[in-house]
Scaffold this motif. Structure first.
Motif, mmCIF file in Angstrom:
data_model
loop_
_atom_site.group_PDB
_atom_site.id
_atom_site.type_symbol
_atom_site.label_atom_id
_atom_site.label_comp_id
_atom_site.label_asym_id
_atom_site.label_seq_id
_atom_site.Cartn_x
_atom_site.Cartn_y
_atom_site.Cartn_z
ATOM 1 N N PRO A 1 -1.859 19.955 -6.078
ATOM 2 C CA PRO A 1 -2.200 19.037 -7.168
ATOM 3 C C PRO A 1 -2.957 19.750 -8.288
ATOM 4 O O PRO A 1 -3.848 20.561 -8.033
ATOM 5 N N GLY A 2 -2.552 19.462 -9.511
ATOM 6 C CA GLY A 2 -3.143 20.108 -10.682
ATOM 7 C C GLY A 2 -2.313 21.244 -11.232
ATOM 8 O O GLY A 2 -2.514 21.644 -12.384
ATOM 9 N N ASP A 3 -1.381 21.783 -10.439
ATOM 10 C CA ASP A 3 -0.539 22.884 -10.917
ATOM 11 C C ASP A 3 0.444 22.393 -11.978
ATOM 12 O O ASP A 3 0.981 21.288 -11.880
ATOM 13 N N GLN A 4 0.683 23.257 -12.974
ATOM 14 C CA GLN A 4 1.699 22.987 -13.988
ATOM 15 C C GLN A 4 2.985 23.676 -13.554
ATOM 16 O O GLN A 4 2.990 24.878 -13.267
ATOM 17 N N VAL A 5 4.083 22.910 -13.524
ATOM 18 C CA VAL A 5 5.318 23.429 -12.940
ATOM 19 C C VAL A 5 6.532 23.066 -13.790
ATOM 20 O O VAL A 5 6.527 22.091 -14.535
ATOM 21 N N VAL A 6 7.568 23.897 -13.638
ATOM 22 C CA VAL A 6 8.902 23.567 -14.136
ATOM 23 C C VAL A 6 9.628 22.804 -13.040
ATOM 24 O O VAL A 6 9.580 23.187 -11.867
ATOM 25 N N ILE A 7 10.321 21.731 -13.422
ATOM 26 C CA ILE A 7 11.135 20.966 -12.476
ATOM 27 C C ILE A 7 12.608 21.241 -12.790
ATOM 28 O O ILE A 7 13.095 20.816 -13.834
ATOM 29 N N PRO A 8 13.329 21.956 -11.945
ATOM 30 C CA PRO A 8 14.756 22.169 -12.214
ATOM 31 C C PRO A 8 15.481 20.834 -12.280
ATOM 32 O O PRO A 8 15.136 19.887 -11.564
ATOM 33 N N PHE A 9 16.515 20.766 -13.110
ATOM 34 C CA PHE A 9 17.227 19.492 -13.233
ATOM 35 C C PHE A 9 18.102 19.200 -12.024
ATOM 36 O O PHE A 9 18.414 18.043 -11.730
ATOM 37 N N GLN A 10 18.485 20.242 -11.280
ATOM 38 C CA GLN A 10 19.285 20.061 -10.072
ATOM 39 C C GLN A 10 18.364 19.991 -8.858
ATOM 40 O O GLN A 10 17.345 20.694 -8.791
ATOM 41 N N ILE A 11 18.722 19.159 -7.904
ATOM 42 C CA ILE A 11 17.932 19.003 -6.683
ATOM 43 C C ILE A 11 18.525 19.908 -5.617
ATOM 44 O O ILE A 11 19.740 19.904 -5.382
ATOM 45 N N SER A 12 17.675 20.722 -4.975
ATOM 46 C CA SER A 12 18.174 21.685 -3.993
ATOM 47 C C SER A 12 17.150 21.869 -2.886
ATOM 48 O O SER A 12 15.934 21.804 -3.108
ATOM 49 N N CYS A 13 17.654 22.140 -1.677
ATOM 50 C CA CYS A 13 16.780 22.209 -0.497
ATOM 51 C C CYS A 13 16.179 23.584 -0.275
ATOM 52 O O CYS A 13 15.149 23.721 0.393
ATOM 53 N N GLY A 14 16.835 24.632 -0.756
ATOM 54 C CA GLY A 14 16.334 25.990 -0.573
ATOM 55 C C GLY A 14 16.658 26.619 0.767
ATOM 56 O O GLY A 14 16.380 27.804 0.974
ATOM 57 N N GLN A 15 17.257 25.880 1.693
ATOM 58 C CA GLN A 15 17.481 26.388 3.046
ATOM 59 C C GLN A 15 18.941 26.487 3.447
ATOM 60 O O GLN A 15 19.280 27.240 4.361
ATOM 61 N N CYS A 16 19.808 25.746 2.821
ATOM 62 C CA CYS A 16 21.216 25.719 3.226
ATOM 63 C C CYS A 16 21.923 27.020 2.829
ATOM 64 O O CYS A 16 21.367 27.864 2.125
ATOM 65 N N ARG A 17 23.154 27.168 3.262
ATOM 66 C CA ARG A 17 23.938 28.375 2.953
ATOM 67 C C ARG A 17 24.040 28.595 1.448
ATOM 68 O O ARG A 17 23.874 29.707 0.954
ATOM 69 N N GLU A 18 24.351 27.516 0.710
ATOM 70 C CA GLU A 18 24.515 27.636 -0.731
ATOM 71 C C GLU A 18 23.214 28.051 -1.403
ATOM 72 O O GLU A 18 23.198 28.945 -2.263
ATOM 73 N N CYS A 19 22.126 27.422 -1.057
ATOM 74 C CA CYS A 19 20.837 27.770 -1.666
ATOM 75 C C CYS A 19 20.426 29.192 -1.323
ATOM 76 O O CYS A 19 19.911 29.923 -2.181
ATOM 77 N N ARG A 20 20.681 29.632 -0.099
ATOM 78 C CA ARG A 20 20.299 30.987 0.307
ATOM 79 C C ARG A 20 21.063 32.039 -0.472
ATOM 80 O O ARG A 20 20.559 33.141 -0.692
#
Length: 341
Positions: A77-96
């Motif tokens: 909380p408090g961090d300033q972040v970029v939010i990508p417009f696409q939703i992704s899990c980061g763990q699947c084959r495609e994300c890896r």
């Protein structure tokens, strides 16, 4: 909470909706603070991309993290972040393998701000709060000292421009200085961002357009501008070309000035369906053609490195407007507009 909703052509309204809640340990809630319109948002506002009514808008922006699940480690909380417009899990084959725009854990085209086109709708950024289902995989902290107006489109349009130039740095850097040239056929903001990023990487960029405001912005970004409807052979030929107009005749002209064994990246969406292309000529000359959706989350860190090194693409922004004026300003947008709380 309130969110901005597309009601009908020319009408956008603030509507009340339920606040999102953290429902799993890997999730986060973010309060958007600076939101930019995407080039597609302008197309909808102008009627060039007909869309059914009733969806929340906004899918480019940065915000402040307000809450995180107990498994989140990358942001707080408090961090300033970029939010990508696409939703992704980061763990699947495609994300890896870096294909974050086609996350295998979600329906194809899971994203924010474009519900009628989305396989999974995340809501819009023009809202008091946004739900992020995979915080560590998606959210990217922004560096201190970077102008938030300049990076508001980092969720989408800036990285969409990056893919036209950034992946070909090794090829360009291997050439003689005189040949390190990039052509951008521009329209709306993606072409401007491509021009600015190409200049920041040290290449000579020729920018072609007929809009005086975009030509002036491209010149501020360091490009050599050419006021003409499409590229022609008087400009020479280029190892790397970027086509952003979505006009088939301009695409054909851009392909004609692409080097033998050069690469042309096209960021356009062709609503009309079939587009004729000079495939025999492309085959004979070995021209590579790249199309498809950007993988935004995978590209954002590379662009942030360039921004930290001093690249400033703020001249691509056409207008800065107050958040509360969005219902009036959004339907009248003609270029890159940034809304600030």
């Amino acid at each position: 909470m309130q969110q901005l909703v597309f009601e009908e052509m020319g009408t956008y309204t603030w509507r009340e909706t339920a606040e999102p809640e953290i429902q799993a340990p890997e999730q986060a809630i973010v309060r958007p603070t600076v939101v930019a319109c995407c080039d597609l948002d302008v197309a909808v506002a102008e009627g060039r991309l007909p869309m059914p009514p009733g969806h929340a808008v906004g899918h480019e922006g940065i915000g402040e993290v307000v809450a995180v699940g107990n498994a989140v480690q990358g942001v707080a909380p408090g961090d300033q972040v970029v939010i990508p417009f696409q939703i992704s899990c980061g763990q699947c084959r495609e994300c890896r393998r870096g294909v974050t725009g086609s996350c295998g854990a979600l329906p194809l085209m899971a994203m924010y701000g474009m519900a009628p086109l989305a396989g999974f709708d995340g809501g819009g950024f023009m809202a008091d709060l946004v739900h992020v289902p995979y915080a560590d995989a998606m959210l990217v902290p922004i560096p201190r000292g970077v102008d938030p107006i300049g990076i508001a489109s980092l969720s989408d349009n800036i990285v969409d421009a990056w893919r036209g130039v950034g992946p070909y740095r090794a090829e360009l850097d291997a050439l003689d200085d005189v040949d390190r040239r990039v052509l951008v056929a521009g329209r709306q903001s993606i072409g401007l961002y491509a021009a600015g990023l190409g200049v920041a990487l040290g290449y000579r960029v020729d920018y072609v357009d007929i809009d005086p405001h975009r030509l002036a912005a491209a010149e501020k970004l360091g490009a050599t501008v050419h006021d003409r409807p499409k590229p022609d052979k008087s400009l020479g030929s280029y190892p790397v070309t970027v086509h952003t107009s979505a006009a088939p005749d301009v695409l054909a002209a851009t392909l004609r000035v692409t080097w033998p064994d050069g690469v042309c990246t096209d960021t356009g969406i062709y609503y009309q369906g079939a587009v004729e292309m000079p495939l025999l000529s492309m085959y004979t000359r070995g021209v590579r053609f790249v199309t498809g959706r950007v993988n935004a989350r995978a590209a954002i860190p590379q662009v942030i490195e360039l921004l930290q090194a001093g690249c400033d693409v703020t001249p691509a922004v056409d207008r800065v407007a107050p958040w509360d004026a969005a219902a009036d300003v959004w339907p009248a947008m003609t270029g890159k507009t940034v809304f600030m709380r």
